[in-house]
Scaffold this active site. Structure first.
Site, mmCIF file in Angstrom:
data_model
loop_
_atom_site.group_PDB
_atom_site.id
_atom_site.type_symbol
_atom_site.label_atom_id
_atom_site.label_comp_id
_atom_site.label_asym_id
_atom_site.label_seq_id
_atom_site.Cartn_x
_atom_site.Cartn_y
_atom_site.Cartn_z
ATOM 1 N N ARG A 33 34.064 54.978 -10.854
ATOM 2 C CA ARG A 33 34.435 55.248 -12.252
ATOM 3 C C ARG A 33 33.430 54.669 -13.249
ATOM 4 N NH1 ARG A 33 38.612 53.481 -16.294
ATOM 5 N NH2 ARG A 33 39.498 55.382 -17.168
ATOM 6 N N LEU A 59 37.556 58.726 -21.738
ATOM 7 C CA LEU A 59 37.746 58.783 -20.294
ATOM 8 C C LEU A 59 39.201 58.394 -20.046
ATOM 9 C CD1 LEU A 59 36.664 58.830 -17.334
ATOM 10 C CD2 LEU A 59 36.008 56.447 -17.664
ATOM 11 N N SER A 60 39.976 59.303 -19.483
ATOM 12 C CA SER A 60 41.405 59.055 -19.306
ATOM 13 C C SER A 60 41.642 57.848 -18.411
ATOM 14 C CB SER A 60 42.092 60.278 -18.680
ATOM 15 O OG SER A 60 42.050 61.379 -19.555
ATOM 16 N N GLN A 61 42.779 57.165 -18.630
ATOM 17 C CA GLN A 61 43.114 56.010 -17.808
ATOM 18 C C GLN A 61 43.287 56.452 -16.357
ATOM 19 O OE1 GLN A 61 47.470 55.845 -19.626
ATOM 20 N NE2 GLN A 61 47.303 54.397 -17.935
ATOM 21 N N ILE A 64 46.611 58.365 -15.294
ATOM 22 C CA ILE A 64 46.871 59.757 -15.673
ATOM 23 C C ILE A 64 45.997 60.712 -14.882
ATOM 24 C CG2 ILE A 64 45.284 60.034 -17.638
ATOM 25 C CD1 ILE A 64 48.998 61.160 -17.411
#
Length: 213
Positions: A33, A59-61, A64
């Site tokens: 990531r 950047l989505s957690q 999710i």
């Protein structure tokens, strides 16, 4: 910051938050990531939070990303052809790609798309086609799709996306303005009828029209 221990803490959080699909957890473990963030934020890559990637996007957690991928895999949908709305950093694209035969991803902001293309190439992900496009219209030339996943929230589900679903196709999309809900839409056979299921409250960037070059 990118140690095995750091990643394992993220995986344990995902398990604690209810992610149960072993394939998804393993893919989250394997995906670096930190590569999807600017160097200044890389040390926060494995925190359970959304992080900025520029141009008003995030950047989505991890939760999710894992949750949407898990919903898609557990929906029973054929995943030969999948459309992603909002390539962003390319992180969700990277997580999803191994589970899909052909992945098509639309992004409206060219600098983000170019960075995502470079990262996917770096990670040797070869089953993804990218397009600079207004995601509200999908990518009709490549459809119909067995599944569509949106990483941005419209106020209401675009008619065009529903129409690009193949028979029994599944759309996973956040919907709403201030209060957003993750929604699963299933096309009933080859009819023009759709079954919608609310899944859980979420917070995404809005799905905007137009292209930024």
């Amino acid at each position: 910051m990118t140690s095995e221990r750091t990643r394992e803490r993220m995986i344990q959080r995902l398990i604690d938050q209810g992610i149960v699909n072993v394939q998804v957890l393993e893919r989250m473990r394997q995906t670096p990531r930190h590569l999807f963030l600017d160097e200044a934020l890389a040390h926060r890559a494995y925190e359970d939070t959304a992080l900025p990637i520029g141009h008003g996007q995030t950047l989505s957690q991890p939760y999710i990303v894992a949750r949407m991928t898990e919903i898609l895999l557990m929906s029973g949908a054929n995943l030969d052809r999948v459309l992603e709305i909002g390539t962003g950093s390319g992180y969700q694209t990277c997580v999803l790609a191994p589970f899909v035969k052909s992945l098509f991803s639309a992004e409206r902001i060219r600098p983000l798309q170019e960075k995502a293309r470079s990262r996917l190439r770096q990670l040797a992900i070869r089953n993804v086609q990218l397009k600079l496009a207004d995601g509200t219209f999908g990518w009709p030339e490549k459809g119909p799709y067995n599944a569509i996943l949106s990483a941005a929230a419209p106020n209401k589900i675009p008619y065009e996306l529903k129409q690009q679903l193949a028979p029994d196709g599944v759309l996973i999309i956040p919907v709403g303005d201030v209060d957003q809900t993750l929604v699963k839409v299933v096309r009933i056979g080859d009819s023009d009828e759709f079954e919608e299921t609310n899944i859980e409250p979420v917070k995404f960037v809005p799905l905007l029209a137009g292209v930024v070059r």
